[in-house]
Write an enzyme that holds these catalytic residues in place. Structure first.
Site, PDB file in Angstrom:
ATOM      1  N   HIS A  53      -0.638   1.685  14.405  1.00  0.00           N
ATOM      2  CA  HIS A  53      -1.745   1.891  13.445  1.00  0.00           C
ATOM      3  C   HIS A  53      -3.088   1.423  14.012  1.00  0.00           C
ATOM      4  O   HIS A  53      -3.928   0.892  13.280  1.00  0.00           O
ATOM      5  CB  HIS A  53      -1.461   1.179  12.114  1.00  0.00           C
ATOM      6  CG  HIS A  53      -0.238   1.698  11.410  1.00  0.00           C
ATOM      7  ND1 HIS A  53      -0.250   2.822  10.625  1.00  0.00           N
ATOM      8  CD2 HIS A  53       1.044   1.258  11.402  1.00  0.00           C
ATOM      9  CE1 HIS A  53       0.963   3.048  10.152  1.00  0.00           C
ATOM     10  NE2 HIS A  53       1.771   2.118  10.615  1.00  0.00           N
ATOM     11  N   ASN A 126       2.986   4.550   3.969  1.00  0.00           N
ATOM     12  CA  ASN A 126       2.647   5.673   4.835  1.00  0.00           C
ATOM     13  C   ASN A 126       2.390   6.903   3.960  1.00  0.00           C
ATOM     14  O   ASN A 126       2.615   6.869   2.750  1.00  0.00           O
ATOM     15  CB  ASN A 126       3.809   5.985   5.797  1.00  0.00           C
ATOM     16  CG  ASN A 126       3.838   5.036   6.989  1.00  0.00           C
ATOM     17  OD1 ASN A 126       2.810   4.579   7.458  1.00  0.00           O
ATOM     18  ND2 ASN A 126       5.034   4.750   7.474  1.00  0.00           N
ATOM     19  N   TYR A 336       4.609  -8.314   9.993  1.00  0.00           N
ATOM     20  CA  TYR A 336       3.176  -8.059   9.768  1.00  0.00           C
ATOM     21  C   TYR A 336       2.329  -9.335   9.869  1.00  0.00           C
ATOM     22  O   TYR A 336       1.358  -9.376  10.640  1.00  0.00           O
ATOM     23  CB  TYR A 336       2.963  -7.311   8.437  1.00  0.00           C
ATOM     24  CG  TYR A 336       3.187  -5.822   8.591  1.00  0.00           C
ATOM     25  CD1 TYR A 336       4.430  -5.320   8.972  1.00  0.00           C
ATOM     26  CD2 TYR A 336       2.164  -4.913   8.401  1.00  0.00           C
ATOM     27  CE1 TYR A 336       4.643  -3.972   9.151  1.00  0.00           C
ATOM     28  CE2 TYR A 336       2.370  -3.544   8.574  1.00  0.00           C
ATOM     29  CZ  TYR A 336       3.598  -3.087   8.943  1.00  0.00           C
ATOM     30  OH  TYR A 336       3.806  -1.740   9.127  1.00  0.00           O
TER      31      TYR A 336
END
Ligand code: NDP
Length: 481
Positions: A53, A126, A336
């Site tokens: 990303h 997404n 993350y």
């Protein structure tokens, strides 16, 4: 404040264009702090790019509750119809580098940070309702195959299809990726999905499983492969420009937000494992229920400060929204924040774009870039007798206990026909034109892979739907002869 140029420590600068030298012909002097201040900061301008990303665009906006969900969740930002919560959304491609083309065939990231009164909730999804894999152990391998070959440094059709054909649960996402939804017309004309199953928890601490859907109010609009390829050279920042320009001229994009809701007791008996992220919950079993609307109405003032430094995580949850046993979600809950600590530093939550508007009170202290006053003179440990922040002692604030059974182990998903069924359904629901585009998009890509890899993947397409596989095979044969 005056408009005089300053050094980073605030001294006025007499001359910004000429470095100090020892005489007209002599070397540059180390005493020229302004020059060293300027060049050494420049030398450090780049932070690690996101490993996935990397290329993205973002905007500010708000979420407005349109329907009551208080029977499902105690999340305060959802407790009143009409309530508005500020947010920041970031859209992205996945595999390409920060300078790659916006129109590449790729899933699109759809991440939203809600600045709620109970801290931030990040919906990190997404534009596809499913994913290629369902166990996080496979994620680094999968991403490597989407990146560059270790020797040639080129994207490589053999790596790409070798992995996917050896991990056939990917077929559903592969079918979406090679449909024209794999090349959306910018970021405004695509849906967003949580993809994962989450739990909603109400005031009575009852749990329902949910999936979140953000449906574009602009309508789905995609690029054909030739249009996406042409834009990749004529306007590689097409999606970034499209989003910025629309908001700039007051054409504020919006998404209608829905949930699918599953009773907790139905999870075990449902025909699909509801925590398998390679599967959707068909709408006829779990219809979409409206909850609100997201509107983007303000461009970032500074790309790096806001969009680049935005740090989303599915583990940033508020009371009333909880995790599920979805293994990919479980892996992301750790991964993350881990990548943000690496990319932005341990105090990444103090960066203004990430800072909860509701404030932070805890005993975390120090570390690189502690820029929030480091919580001042308050106590730096708990429990304490000096009026430091205290836990609220309310059961179910951040998680609700869920029954578990069995022994620890590595429980492989057995591959069954069910892993191919939804890809087949998706193939069959498309129009003839969409099917033709899908087949041509796949054939154009897979024809660059070796025959044994192609054959293995074509067998999977046939298992999804015999006609689907046959048409891919015929199209590939036409291309490779
Ligand atoms: P429905 O028959 O109720 O609706 C079909 C869905 O397919 C719509 O949501 C539509 O999106 C979506 N769709 C159409 N073309 C594509 C494409 N090329 N790529 C991805 N999605 C597309 O669906 P069911 O719930 O019975 O599921 C049938 C299939 O639809 C699934 O196997 C799945 O592949 C796909 N799908 C299902 C979703 C779900 O959550 N149930 C979500 C998205 C896709 P739209 O409404 O925007 O036109």
């Amino acid at each position: 404040m005056s408009n005089i140029l300053t050094t980073s420590n605030g001294n006025p600068v007499e001359n910004d264009q000429t470095s100090q030298t020892a005489g007209e012909w002599g070397p540059v002097l180390i005493q020229d702090f302004h020059f060293i201040d300027k060049i050494s900061h420049f030398d450090r301008e780049r932070i690690p790019e996101r490993v996935v990303h990397a290329k993205g665009a973002g905007a500010h906006g708000y979420f407005e509750v349109t329907h009551d969900t208080t029977h499902l969740t105690k999340a305060k930002f959802l407790n009143k119809v009409g309530k508005k919560t500020p947010l920041f959304a970031r859209f992205s491609t996945v595999g390409g580098e920060k300078g790659s083309a916006d129109t590449a065939r790729d899933p699109r990231g759809f991440a939203v940070k809600f600045y709620t009164e109970e801290g931030n909730w990040d919906m990190v999804g997404n534009n596809t309702p499913v994913f290629f894999i369902r166990d996080p152990s496979k994620f680094p391998d999968f991403i490597h195959t989407q990146k560059r070959h270790p020797q040639t440094n080129l994207k490589d059709a053999n790596m790409f299809w070798d992995f996917l054909s050896l991990v056939p649960e990917s077929i559903h996402q592969v079918t979406i990726l090679f449909s024209n939804r794999g090349t959306p017309y910018g970021y405004r004309h695509m849906n967003g999905y949580s993809s994962h199953t989450f739990s909603l928890v109400n005031e009575k601490n009852q749990v329902h499983y949910v999936k979140f859907h953000f449906k574009t109010a602009q309508g789905i609009k995609n690029l054909k492969a030739n249009e996406a390829d042409a834009l990749a050279s004529s306007d590689p920042d097409f999606a970034t420009r499209d989003l910025f320009d629309a908001i700039d001229k007051g054409d504020h994009p919006a998404w209608n937000v829905f949930i699918q809701v599953m009773e907790q007791k139905d999870a075990k008996s449902y025909r699909w494992n509801p925590f398998d992220v390679t599967k959707v919950w068909p709408h006829k079993d779990y219809p979409l229920q409206p909850i609100g609307r997201m509107v983007l109405n303000r461009n970032p003032e500074n790309y790096f400060a806001e969009t680049e430094q935005a740090a989303f995580s599915p583990s940033h949850l508020v009371p009333g929204i909880d995790v599920s046993p979805d293994r990919m979600l479980q892996g992301r809950l750790f991964s993350y924040p881990d990548t943000h600590r690496h990319r932005l530093g341990v105090n990444y939550q103090q960066i203004p774009i990430n800072r909860p508007l509701s404030g932070i009170k805890n005993y975390q202290r120090d570390g690189f870039m502690a820029v929030n006053g480091n919580q001042g003179s308050g106590p730096n440990y708990g429990p304490n007798s000096f009026d430091g922040p205290q836990q609220n002692n309310i059961y179910g604030t951040t998680f609700v206990s869920q029954a578990l059974q069995g022994e620890t182990g590595r429980f492989t998903y057995a591959l069954t026909d069910d892993d191919f069924a939804q890809a087949g359904t998706l193939y069959r629901l498309q129009s003839e034109e969409e099917k033709t585009d899908l087949i041509n998009n796949i054939a154009g890509h897979i024809s660059h892979a070796k025959k044994e890899i192609r054959d293995r993947q074509i067998a999977h397409f046939k298992r999804a739907d015999p006609e689907y596989g046959q048409r891919v095979e015929d199209a590939v044969n036409n291309l490779v002869g």
